[in-house]
Design an enzyme around this catalytic site. Sequence first.
Site, PDB file in Angstrom:
ATOM      1  N   LYS A 114       5.394  -4.535  29.690  1.00 50.88           N
ATOM      2  CA  LYS A 114       6.269  -5.220  30.652  1.00 50.88           C
ATOM      3  C   LYS A 114       7.706  -4.705  30.513  1.00 50.88           C
ATOM      4  O   LYS A 114       8.151  -4.412  29.391  1.00 50.88           O
ATOM      5  CB  LYS A 114       6.180  -6.723  30.339  1.00 50.88           C
ATOM      6  CG  LYS A 114       6.838  -7.672  31.321  1.00 50.88           C
ATOM      7  CD  LYS A 114       6.542  -9.130  30.888  1.00 50.88           C
ATOM      8  CE  LYS A 114       7.132 -10.174  31.796  1.00 50.88           C
ATOM      9  NZ  LYS A 114       6.782 -11.555  31.371  1.00 50.88           N
ATOM     10  N   SER A 196       4.947 -14.278  35.098  1.00 47.89           N
ATOM     11  CA  SER A 196       5.855 -13.204  35.408  1.00 47.89           C
ATOM     12  C   SER A 196       5.360 -11.820  34.973  1.00 47.89           C
ATOM     13  O   SER A 196       5.921 -10.817  35.383  1.00 47.89           O
ATOM     14  CB  SER A 196       7.221 -13.473  34.753  1.00 47.89           C
ATOM     15  OG  SER A 196       7.134 -13.385  33.350  1.00 47.89           O
ATOM     16  N   THR A 217       6.704 -17.435  28.440  1.00 47.67           N
ATOM     17  CA  THR A 217       7.545 -18.564  28.042  1.00 47.67           C
ATOM     18  C   THR A 217       6.842 -19.856  28.454  1.00 47.67           C
ATOM     19  O   THR A 217       6.748 -20.804  27.701  1.00 47.67           O
ATOM     20  CB  THR A 217       8.930 -18.473  28.714  1.00 47.67           C
ATOM     21  OG1 THR A 217       9.476 -17.192  28.429  1.00 47.67           O
ATOM     22  CG2 THR A 217       9.872 -19.568  28.219  1.00 47.67           C
ATOM     23  N   GLY A 219       3.409 -19.797  30.900  1.00 50.69           N
ATOM     24  CA  GLY A 219       2.424 -19.321  31.867  1.00 50.69           C
ATOM     25  C   GLY A 219       2.467 -17.850  32.226  1.00 50.69           C
ATOM     26  O   GLY A 219       1.600 -17.373  32.963  1.00 50.69           O
ATOM     27  N   SER A 220       3.410 -17.084  31.720  1.00 47.80           N
ATOM     28  CA  SER A 220       3.612 -15.718  32.227  1.00 47.80           C
ATOM     29  C   SER A 220       2.584 -14.684  31.780  1.00 47.80           C
ATOM     30  O   SER A 220       2.519 -13.596  32.343  1.00 47.80           O
ATOM     31  CB  SER A 220       5.015 -15.223  31.888  1.00 47.80           C
ATOM     32  OG  SER A 220       5.948 -15.761  32.799  1.00 47.80           O
TER      33      SER A 220
END
Length: 548
Positions: A114, A196, A217, A219-220
């Site tokens: 990422k 994200s 943080t 659900g990402s």
Amino acid sequence: MLKRLTFLASAVAGITLLVTSSLATAASAEITFPDLYEASIAELQDGLEKGHFSSVDLVKAYFARIEEVNLQGPALRAVIETNPSALQQAAELDAERKLHGPRGPLHGIPIIVKDNIATLHSEGMNTTAGSFALLGSVVPRDATVAAKLRAAGAIILGKANLSEWANFRGNVPSGFSGRGGQATNPYLQNADPSGSSSGSAISAAIGLAAGTLGSETDGSILSPSNKNNLVGIKPTVGLTSRAGVVPISSHQDTVGPIVRSVADAAAILTVIAGRDPLDNFTLAQPEPVPDFSKALNPFALKGARLGIPRSFQGSDPNIIAAFNASVEIIKSLGATIVDPAEFPDAAEIRKSGNETIVLTDDFKVDVNNYIAGLLEVPTGVKNLADLIQFNIDHADEELIPPFYTDQSQFIASENSTMDAAYFAALAADKDLGQTRGIDGTLKEFNLDAILLPTNGFTAGPAAIAGYPVITVPLGFQPDNLTATAANPTISNGPGIPFGIAFMGTAFSEFKLVGFAFAYEQATHNRLKRLAFPAAIPKTQLKDIVGKH
Ligand SMILES: *[C@@H]1O[C@H](CO)[C@@H](O)[C@H](O)[C@H]1NC(C)=O
Ligand SMILES: *[C@@H]1O[C@H](CO)[C@@H](O)[C@H](O)[C@H]1NC(C)=O
Ligand SMILES: *[C@@H]1O[C@H](CO)[C@@H](O)[C@H](O)[C@H]1NC(C)=O
Ligand SMILES: *[C@@H]1O[C@H](CO)[C@@H](O)[C@H](O)[C@H]1NC(C)=O
Ligand SMILES: *[C@@H]1O[C@H](CO)[C@@H](O)[C@H](O)[C@H]1NC(C)=O
Ligand SMILES: *[C@@H]1O[C@H](CO)[C@@H](O)[C@H](O)[C@H]1NC(C)=O
Ligand SMILES: CC(=O)N[C@H]1CO[C@H](CO)[C@@H](O)[C@@H]1O
């Protein structure tokens, strides 16, 4: 691989092409190249060891696959940058393998990370969390997780697009960043990839790399894994170092794998976990780091006790029906199911606003520290106040109307102070998430883990507790589902995947990996449906090996 695809042919229409091309690959080269749509890390390592292909071949093949779908064709916008040093690094790792053998399971394996995970500037890639504000910034060193991947012999193939600033700028559609544009889902044209860690998930889903890293943080990792038919591990906060990762909150951020199988997730987690003097939250983890691949036991669910907090299962009838069917499979594998097993504090945890306070206050401190640690920032931004002004000054690139104009979380965070309410919120979250939440539920019902549809209220409790969750493919939305209107992406529609989640107490990843593996091996849900045809890259190793 071939066996699984053959099984698929009878189960699902429209995949004959993939099966045929796989067989053709095997016939023409007289060796079976793994299909890069699904190839596992172990299969790739085996082919590298046998000399069927090299890491240089792998990097070339993945680069070609990225080229096919990233900006062209379905324009999935999964990858922001590819590594200009990757071919050179692959050649060096190939040479090292010949001389000394592989360093381990990740030697010569291409991984995408990422774009909030720092990679050495000298290698040629930026680290920007998707924002033009950090373009050209010089990081002091690799993020610890990137350094660990490299030390294990992995090749950082590229940087994945993401919801900008890991979705903490404001109310902005998932998968959008100023630098990367709007990423979309490979299972339905123009659908929400979730976030994200959107680009990491898209890349893993269709084989743009052997595996990926995301960060979470709240659900990402879980949510994009859920919506892209993947295995994702959101580790306990403090199992994997956040040093060199563009932060939201030191209390909730964590880095983990987003991949196609539990075995791949175990291989990567084993490498990236561990204590790091640069991130003191990691000092609380038990030592030594387990070899998570030792948890891959198909009988791990036998004798396990799992509880289902039904009030957190979400409201999608297709997902609940598929989840219920899987509960029966899990029972047949020897697990005891406690159903329902509600959180003692279910109502309070649902309505609590404590997390917003913690994240809002942490972000300002943590992002300012991150920027202060950079060696150079060509845009001149020094802190969150500058970031807000940068976005206003570069609204054409960052605050693009009509969908991407918001930076309200930045503004609220800039306006915050770590006051008594902050410390009260931190304490409340620990009590709500850990003591009366996950630990309270495990204790009350004498459970090994909590079981939920991933899209339910799953990430939330684990986020405020800092506790681990692993998600595994469960199913797909049916063809007769009417797609929602695009705004700007379609939030749900035919073929959109969903997952099942195993949640546990601090540092219970070894146990959770075992449960997830047993479930995955009994179901093999991932290959029951493929990405839409244009989103499946065609380049395979047969097109690369021996060609110039
Ligand atoms: C960063 O991005 C810029 C613009 O896309 C590019 O020119 C540069 O090579 C990238 N890498 C580094 C290390 O700045
Ligand atoms: C880490 O260090 C900071 C700053 O020194 C300190 O405030 C914090 O309590 C430490 N956290 C842990 C988990 O040790
Ligand atoms: C799922 O299972 C629960 C518990 O057995 C049951 O109450 C519910 O009706 C089921 N829902 C569906 C959609 O099958
Ligand atoms: C924080 O949680 C506690 C415990 O449930 C609750 O009393 C309080 O109202 C919450 N604070 C906010 C801001 O929601
Ligand atoms: C800034 O903080 C003040 C005082 O807490 C508050 O009244 C105001 O609404 C905040 N503004 C924003 C934009 O969050
Ligand atoms: C979709 O198909 C399923 C299975 O054939 C059926 O049960 C369901 O009612 C259908 N749903 C719609 C919205 O037509
Ligand atoms: C690797 C790659 O294709 N990166 C692209 C990501 O999207 C931006 C914006 O369109 C392009 O400039 C990059 O080239």
